[in-house]
Design a protein around this motif. Structure first.
Motif, PDB file in Angstrom:
ATOM      1  N   TYR A   1      -0.693  -9.968  -0.377  1.00 34.13           N
ATOM      2  CA  TYR A   1      -1.497  -9.546  -0.830  1.00 34.13           C
ATOM      3  C   TYR A   1      -2.661 -10.443  -0.015  1.00 34.13           C
ATOM      4  O   TYR A   1      -3.160  -9.438   1.129  1.00 34.13           O
ATOM      5  N   LEU A   2      -3.517 -10.584  -0.477  1.00 36.16           N
ATOM      6  CA  LEU A   2      -5.184 -10.769   0.077  1.00 36.16           C
ATOM      7  C   LEU A   2      -5.870 -12.205  -0.248  1.00 36.16           C
ATOM      8  O   LEU A   2      -6.171 -12.962  -1.245  1.00 36.16           O
ATOM      9  N   VAL A   3      -5.888 -13.259   0.599  1.00 35.78           N
ATOM     10  CA  VAL A   3      -6.033 -14.658   0.093  1.00 35.78           C
ATOM     11  C   VAL A   3      -8.132 -14.471   0.538  1.00 35.78           C
ATOM     12  O   VAL A   3      -9.130 -13.779   0.637  1.00 35.78           O
ATOM     13  N   ARG A   4      -8.154 -14.846  -1.361  1.00 36.48           N
ATOM     14  CA  ARG A   4     -10.102 -14.798  -2.003  1.00 36.48           C
ATOM     15  C   ARG A   4     -11.042 -16.059  -1.376  1.00 36.48           C
ATOM     16  O   ARG A   4     -11.914 -15.787  -1.115  1.00 36.48           O
ATOM     17  N   SER A   5     -10.051 -17.646  -1.114  1.00 38.95           N
ATOM     18  CA  SER A   5     -10.582 -18.009  -1.477  1.00 38.95           C
ATOM     19  C   SER A   5     -11.440 -18.472   0.511  1.00 38.95           C
ATOM     20  O   SER A   5     -11.596 -18.642   1.338  1.00 38.95           O
TER      21      SER A   5
ATOM     22  N   VAL B   1       6.741  -0.202   6.049  1.00 39.41           N
ATOM     23  CA  VAL B   1       5.263  -0.547   5.200  1.00 39.41           C
ATOM     24  C   VAL B   1       5.059   0.724   4.756  1.00 39.41           C
ATOM     25  O   VAL B   1       5.358   1.879   4.888  1.00 39.41           O
ATOM     26  N   THR B   2       4.386   0.621   3.600  1.00 41.84           N
ATOM     27  CA  THR B   2       3.935   2.036   2.724  1.00 41.84           C
ATOM     28  C   THR B   2       2.637   1.448   2.353  1.00 41.84           C
ATOM     29  O   THR B   2       1.781   2.378   2.002  1.00 41.84           O
ATOM     30  N   GLY B   3       1.538   0.562   3.027  1.00 49.00           N
ATOM     31  CA  GLY B   3       0.149   0.963   2.669  1.00 49.00           C
ATOM     32  C   GLY B   3      -0.027   0.379   3.318  1.00 49.00           C
ATOM     33  O   GLY B   3      -0.489  -0.936   4.623  1.00 49.00           O
ATOM     34  N   THR B   4      -1.883   0.227   3.450  1.00 48.50           N
ATOM     35  CA  THR B   4      -2.741  -0.548   4.693  1.00 48.50           C
ATOM     36  C   THR B   4      -2.306  -1.818   4.113  1.00 48.50           C
ATOM     37  O   THR B   4      -2.902  -1.752   2.611  1.00 48.50           O
ATOM     38  N   PRO B   5      -3.582  -2.992   4.662  1.00 54.53           N
ATOM     39  CA  PRO B   5      -3.603  -4.462   3.687  1.00 54.53           C
ATOM     40  C   PRO B   5      -4.502  -3.875   2.300  1.00 54.53           C
ATOM     41  O   PRO B   5      -4.923  -2.974   2.383  1.00 54.53           O
ATOM     42  N   PRO B   6      -4.558  -5.110   1.392  1.00 56.56           N
ATOM     43  CA  PRO B   6      -5.331  -4.800   0.666  1.00 56.56           C
ATOM     44  C   PRO B   6      -6.616  -5.099   0.911  1.00 56.56           C
ATOM     45  O   PRO B   6      -7.323  -6.160   1.646  1.00 56.56           O
ATOM     46  N   SER B   7      -8.235  -4.257   0.433  1.00 59.57           N
ATOM     47  CA  SER B   7      -9.179  -5.202   0.556  1.00 59.57           C
ATOM     48  C   SER B   7      -9.943  -5.274  -0.518  1.00 59.57           C
ATOM     49  O   SER B   7      -9.648  -5.576  -1.503  1.00 59.57           O
TER      50      SER B   7
END
Length: 159
Positions: A97-101, A153-159
């Motif tokens: 997940y990625l925090v957007r606010s 882990v299967t990948g990097t953090p989303p951006s």
């Protein structure tokens, strides 16, 4: 009418916040209190935070956005959620997940069955021990301890 007696939640050392990967976490209901059927955690993160894409082999996860806006990535799908909405992450499916606010976000997470909360606790640092500031974290070390919890882990953090 009275029913069976269950333990009361809301007090105890499980509720003491700890830092995990730069965000604050709390175990609200530990698995030991539910015969390991489920556990409930709370995470508070700043804008831009996102854990690496990863897979829980043993647990399903249900995320509740309590405050803020969060993009959830489950498999190859993206779900943009706001406070009051939920997302489901089945076991065995990569997610993140990625925090957007700008003000950050507060997320409740139900894990079923329980036990993964012990991974978070084992890799956390009590907030009280840091003067309220998040410590530097070694993501590689945290992920290296994930094997016994069947987390990979299967990948990097989303951006």
């Amino acid at each position: 009418m009275t029913g069976p007696s269950f333990p009361a939640f809301g007090r105890g050392p499980e509720l003491e916040p700890f830092w995990f990967l730069g965000g604050r976490a709390r175990i609200l209901i530990p698995g030991g209190m539910t015969d390991f059927r489920f556990s409930l955690m709370e995470f508070v993160h700043a804008v831009g935070h996102g854990p690496p894409h990863h897979v829980h082999e043993d647990e399903d996860a249900v995320w509740f956005v309590l405050e803020g806006e969060v993009a959830f990535f489950v498999g190859d799908r993206r779900h943009d959620l706001v406070a009051g909405q939920v997302a489901y992450g089945p076991r065995g499916v990569p997610h993140s997940y990625l925090v957007r606010s700008p003000e950050g976000a507060r997320i409740g997470v139900l894990f079923s069955p329980a036990c993964i909360e012990e991974f978070f606790r084992a890799n956390g640092v009590p907030v009280a021990d840091t003067g309220g500031l998040p410590p530097e974290f070694d993501q590689a070390m945290v992920m290296a301890s994930s094997g016994p919890f069947h987390l990979r882990v299967t990948g990097t953090p989303p951006s």
